[in-house]
Design an enzyme around this catalytic site. Structure first.
Site, PDB file in Angstrom:
ATOM      1  N   ARG A 173       7.381   0.173   0.586  1.00  0.00           N
ATOM      2  CA  ARG A 173       6.136   0.980   1.025  1.00  0.00           C
ATOM      3  C   ARG A 173       6.807   1.632   2.289  1.00  0.00           C
ATOM      4  O   ARG A 173       6.225   2.854   2.483  1.00  0.00           O
ATOM      5  CB  ARG A 173       5.385  -0.118   1.467  1.00  0.00           C
ATOM      6  CG  ARG A 173       4.539  -1.099   0.551  1.00  0.00           C
ATOM      7  CD  ARG A 173       3.814  -1.967   1.126  1.00  0.00           C
ATOM      8  NE  ARG A 173       2.766  -1.427   2.001  1.00  0.00           N
ATOM      9  CZ  ARG A 173       1.873  -2.287   3.032  1.00  0.00           C
ATOM     10  NH1 ARG A 173       2.106  -3.635   2.759  1.00  0.00           N
ATOM     11  NH2 ARG A 173       0.970  -1.757   3.623  1.00  0.00           N
ATOM     12  N   CYS A 232       3.624  -2.189  10.972  1.00  0.00           N
ATOM     13  CA  CYS A 232       3.552  -2.686   9.730  1.00  0.00           C
ATOM     14  C   CYS A 232       2.212  -1.821   8.978  1.00  0.00           C
ATOM     15  O   CYS A 232       2.079  -0.805   9.113  1.00  0.00           O
ATOM     16  CB  CYS A 232       3.322  -4.158   9.675  1.00  0.00           C
ATOM     17  SG  CYS A 232       1.662  -4.671  10.467  1.00  0.00           S
TER      18      CYS A 232
END
Length: 273
Positions: A173, A232
Site C-alpha cells: 500500500r 497509516c
C-alpha cells in the site's frame, strides 16, 4: 502501573477495586463476511471486561477523532471514573488497543492506562478463563481533559514541521503496488518512511522488546531524538508506532486523517515507488 502489562499481571489483579478492563477490539478493514466486534465481545471476553466500542467513538467516520465530550460521555457510560486504572486489550489483526490508548492520552492524559501484551488471543491461548454476556456497570460522570498537541492535520503536514513521517501501512500500500482497500489512489506522503505495524509484534502477538523496537526504527533511518509523526490508512495503526515510541521514552504526533484524507484530496502530492 506500567504502560504494557502481561496476562499474568492482569490475572493476578482481576477484581481489584478501581482496575477496569476494556475490550478495544475494532476491525477497520472488514473481511467478508464482516466481523461484529460487539457480538464477539458478548460471546467471549476477559472476566469483568467492558466493551469500549471504538467504532462508535467517532464524529461520523469510523476512525475520525471524536469530540472531547463524546469521548467523556462514552467513558462515563461504561463506568470509568476519574480515579480508575484502565487496561486495554483487543482481538483485532490491527492491534486496536493502541488506538484506544492514544485516545486516552489525548482526552484523559492523567489517567493510568495500559495495554495488555498479546491481547485476548494470548489470554485464551494460556487457558485463562473468559466469560460471555454484557458487563453490568453503573454510569459515572467523566470529565475529559483534552491535550491535542500531538494531533496533526493535513494542513500541518503540508506546511511541514521538520518531523519524520512514519507510515504504518503495508509495503504494498505504501509503494502503490497494492490497491487501496477504500478505492483511493495508491502511494504515500512525500518524505515518509514505511514501517509496517505488524513488524512491532512477535508471532504470538506480544510487543517486541525495547531493543528490538529501537532497532526497527534505526533500520528505517529514524532518529529517535528528532520529532516523529505517525500515519497509516485511517489513523488506527498509526497508534502502533506511536505506542512503540512511548515504550522507548519518546513522544510522537499522529496524523489522524492519514492516507484516507490525504489521498482523497486531488491537490496533495503523492509518491509511488
Amino acid at each position: 502501573m506500567q504502560s504494557l502489562v502481561s496476562t499474568a499481571w492482569l490475572a493476578d489483579r482481576l477484581g481489584t477495586p478501581g482496575l477496569i478492563v476494556l475490550d478495544a477490539t475494532f476491525v477497520p478493514v472488514q473481511p467478508n463476511p464482516p466481523r461484529d466486534e460487539a457480538a464477539e465481545y458478548a460471546a467471549a471476553h476477559i472476566p469483568g471486561a467492558r466493551f469500549l466500542d471504538l467504532r462508535g467513538l467517532s464524529t461520523g467516520q469510523a476512525t475520525s477523532l471524536p469530540a472531547a465530550d463524546k469521548f467523556a460521555q462514552r467513558i462515563g457510560a461504561i463506568g470509568v471514573g476519574q480515579d480508575a486504572q484502565v487496561v486495554l486489550y483487543d482481538n483485532s489483526p490491527h492491534h486496536t488497543a493502541a488506538r484506544a490508548w492514544w485516545l486516552f492520552r489525548r482526552f484523559a492524559p492523567a489517567l493510568p492506562v495500559a495495554i495488555l501484551d498479546g491481547g485476548f488471543a494470548k489470554w485464551r491461548s494460556e487457558g485463562r478463563q473468559g466469560e460471555s454476556g454484557e458487563a453490568v456497570t453503573e454510569p459515572v460522570r467523566f470529565v475529559a481533559d483534552p491535550d491535542l498537541a500531538a494531533v496533526r492535520t493535513k494542513a500541518m503536514i503540508l506546511a511541514g514541521d521538520g518531523a519524520q513521517l512514519i507510515d504504518a501501512r503495508s509495503p504494498g500500500r505504501f509503494d502503490g503496488s497494492e490497491a487501496d482497500p477504500r478505492g483511493l489512489p495508491s502511494g504515500h506522503i512525500p518524505g515518509s518512511s514505511n514501517l509496517h505495524y505488524a513488524r512491532f509484534f512477535r508471532d504470538d502477538g506480544t510487543w517486541r522488546s525495547p531493543e528490538e523496537l529501537a532497532a526497527l526504527f534505526a533500520g528505517e533511518g529514524v532518529d529517535l531524538d528528532r520529532p516523529v509523526t505517525t500515519t497509516c490508512g485511517s489513523g488506527i495503526t498509526a497508534a502502533i508506532p506511536a505506542f512503540a515510541l512511548h515504550l522507548l521514552g519518546r513522544d510522537a504526533a499522529l496524523y489522524d486523517g492519514s492516507w484516507s484524507e490525504w489521498a482523497a484530496d486531488p491537490q496533495t502530492p503523492k509518491v509511488t515507488a
